[in-house]
Motif scaffolding. Structure first.
Motif, short mmCIF file in Angstrom:
data_model
loop_
_atom_site.label_atom_id
_atom_site.label_comp_id
_atom_site.label_asym_id
_atom_site.label_seq_id
_atom_site.Cartn_x
_atom_site.Cartn_y
_atom_site.Cartn_z
N GLY A 183 19.37 5.20 3.20
CA GLY A 183 18.69 4.01 3.71
C GLY A 183 18.73 3.92 5.23
N GLN A 212 14.65 1.95 -3.54
CA GLN A 212 15.45 1.43 -2.44
C GLN A 212 16.83 0.99 -2.90
N TRP A 269 18.77 4.43 -1.53
CA TRP A 269 19.16 4.14 -0.15
C TRP A 269 20.67 3.97 0.05
#
Length: 411
Positions: free
Chosen positions: A204, A173, A177
């Motif tokens: 993301g 993440q 992202w």
């Protein structure tokens, strides 16, 4: 347990291979290009010094030279690239039998089941692979290491050249992202334009967007891209030698001279549709859709597609449908530099045959004659070569023509 997937990307492959024969140019801006005389004068690859001048793949030579007047141009040697690609992939097979080439210069490796044989440290093995490629072939690779194919590819793009990037469940993440959504595998121009309208700019943004709404916007492809962004890609790395059916089959061509008028455009479309039809039959596939891309002499592109019912693998039907698209989107008074015809929405011929039989108990006799004709053409090509027979209206490029030998095979 998570899988361990590598994505290995040969850095600036064509240019790096050419520089093996020209070490004195290694620190100068160098690009590999097509033949300007035959109007294929575009940049095929460039080295790192050329990238510093913003030289880009697929731009014209004159555009690249405007950015970098001292750019050194080298011709391409495709046979050499194929041979080195084969050798590098053979090296990958020393570490796993799950090797899936992705183009000539990229491959996925699934080392989940063999990692323990090489110390159990994924990053250390990736670094070792980089050293092996460099020492054996004089080339460098960037390696992405992750728990799925999509993030492994993002990893190989993350830092170049000659680098290893590890993307884990704990770090994806923060690493993935923030990247532009266009960095994600299979996000094309059309999808990116749709995403832009809905405020999706990063990977993301895509991952946190409502999946059902994406399905309504882009169908199955939208839902799949959402899964990719979310880390939910479970696609396997195909074992070495395993046949993977194509998702589309296309042929494009930059013509030796601009096409003028509808008759010449149709001749060009017919030539490409015939090549696509041959490849469809070779793969045992039919298409339920067709895409046509047209390029002007000013390098402006326009692309349209349509569904086909029933499915087909016949050149004449592909030509007819592609010309319907051309008539709708192109002013035939304008010249055409290049065309691309692509068969899309493919399915196995057996499934298509079943579908045809369901909706047409008495197959159209004209269509049966077309099938026999194109099958006969396939036999001639198989015996005498791909250029032995072609649509009579196809534009001729003397440098590409082949001729069937006379009876008896003599010269």
């Amino acid at each position: 347990m998570d899988r361990v997937i590598f994505h290995c990307d040969l850095n600036s492959f064509y240019a790096s291979v050419e520089l093996l024969s020209h070490p004195e140019l290694r620190h100068k801006p160098v690009a590999v290009c097509g033949d300007p005389a035959s109007r294929h004068g575009i940049i095929l690859a460039k080295n790192e010094p050329a990238k510093a001048f913003q030289v880009k793949t697929a731009e014209t030579i004159w555009q690249a030279k405007r950015k970098c007047p001292d750019l050194v141009l080298l011709p391409a040697h495709h046979g050499l690239y194929r041979e080195l690609s084969r050798k590098v992939n053979s090296l990958y097979h020393d570490y796993t039998d799950l090797v899936e080439p992705f183009g000539i210069d990229e491959s996925w490796l699934d080392v989940t089941g063999t990692l323990h044989l090489f110390g159990g440290d994924a990053k250390a093995l990736a670094d070792h692979l980089r050293d092996e490629v460099r020492s054996r072939f004089g080339l460098t690779i960037s390696v992405g290491v992750s728990f799925n194919k999509v993030f492994a590819k993002l990893g190989s793009d993350y830092k170049k050249p000659d680098a290893t990037t590890v993307i884990t469940r704990e770090t994806f993440q923060s690493m993935v992202w923030p990247l532009p959504v266009t960095d994600l595998l299979y996000v094309g121009r059309a999808a990116a334009q749709t995403f832009q309208k809905f405020g999706i700019h990063t990977i993301g943004d895509l991952a946190t967007f409502d999946r059902e709404q994406l399905f309504s916007l882009l169908g199955k492809n939208g839902a799949q891209l959402h899964d990719f962004a979310s880390g939910a890609d479970h696609s396997p790395v195909a074992p070495a030698g395993q046949y993977t059916p194509p998702k589309s089959i296309g042929n494009g061509y930059t013509f030796p001279k601009n096409l003028q008028g509808r008759d010449e455009v149709k001749a060009g479309v017919s030539q490409l549709a015939d090549q696509v039809a041959v490849r469809l039959r070779k793969h045992g596939m039919m298409c339920q859709g067709i895409s046509l891309a047209i390029r002007s002499p000013e390098f402006r592109d326009i692309s349209r597609q349509m569904r086909l019912d029933p499915p087909t693998d016949l050149a004449r039907e592909l030509t007819q449908s592609a010309m319907e698209l051309a008539d709708c989107c192109w002013n035939m008074a304008n010249p055409v530099r290049a065309l691309t015809v692509t068969a899309i929405y493919l399915l196995p011929a057996e499934a298509a045959g079943t579908q045809l039989d369901l909706f047409s108990a008495d197959r159209d006799k004209k269509r049966q004659r077309l099938e026999r004709l194109e099958e006969a053409m396939d036999v001639i090509r198989a015996k005498y070569g791909a250029g032995a027979i072609a649509p009579a209206s196809a534009p001729r490029d003397p440098k590409q023509e082949r001729h069937a030998p006379p009876p008896g095979g003599g010269m």
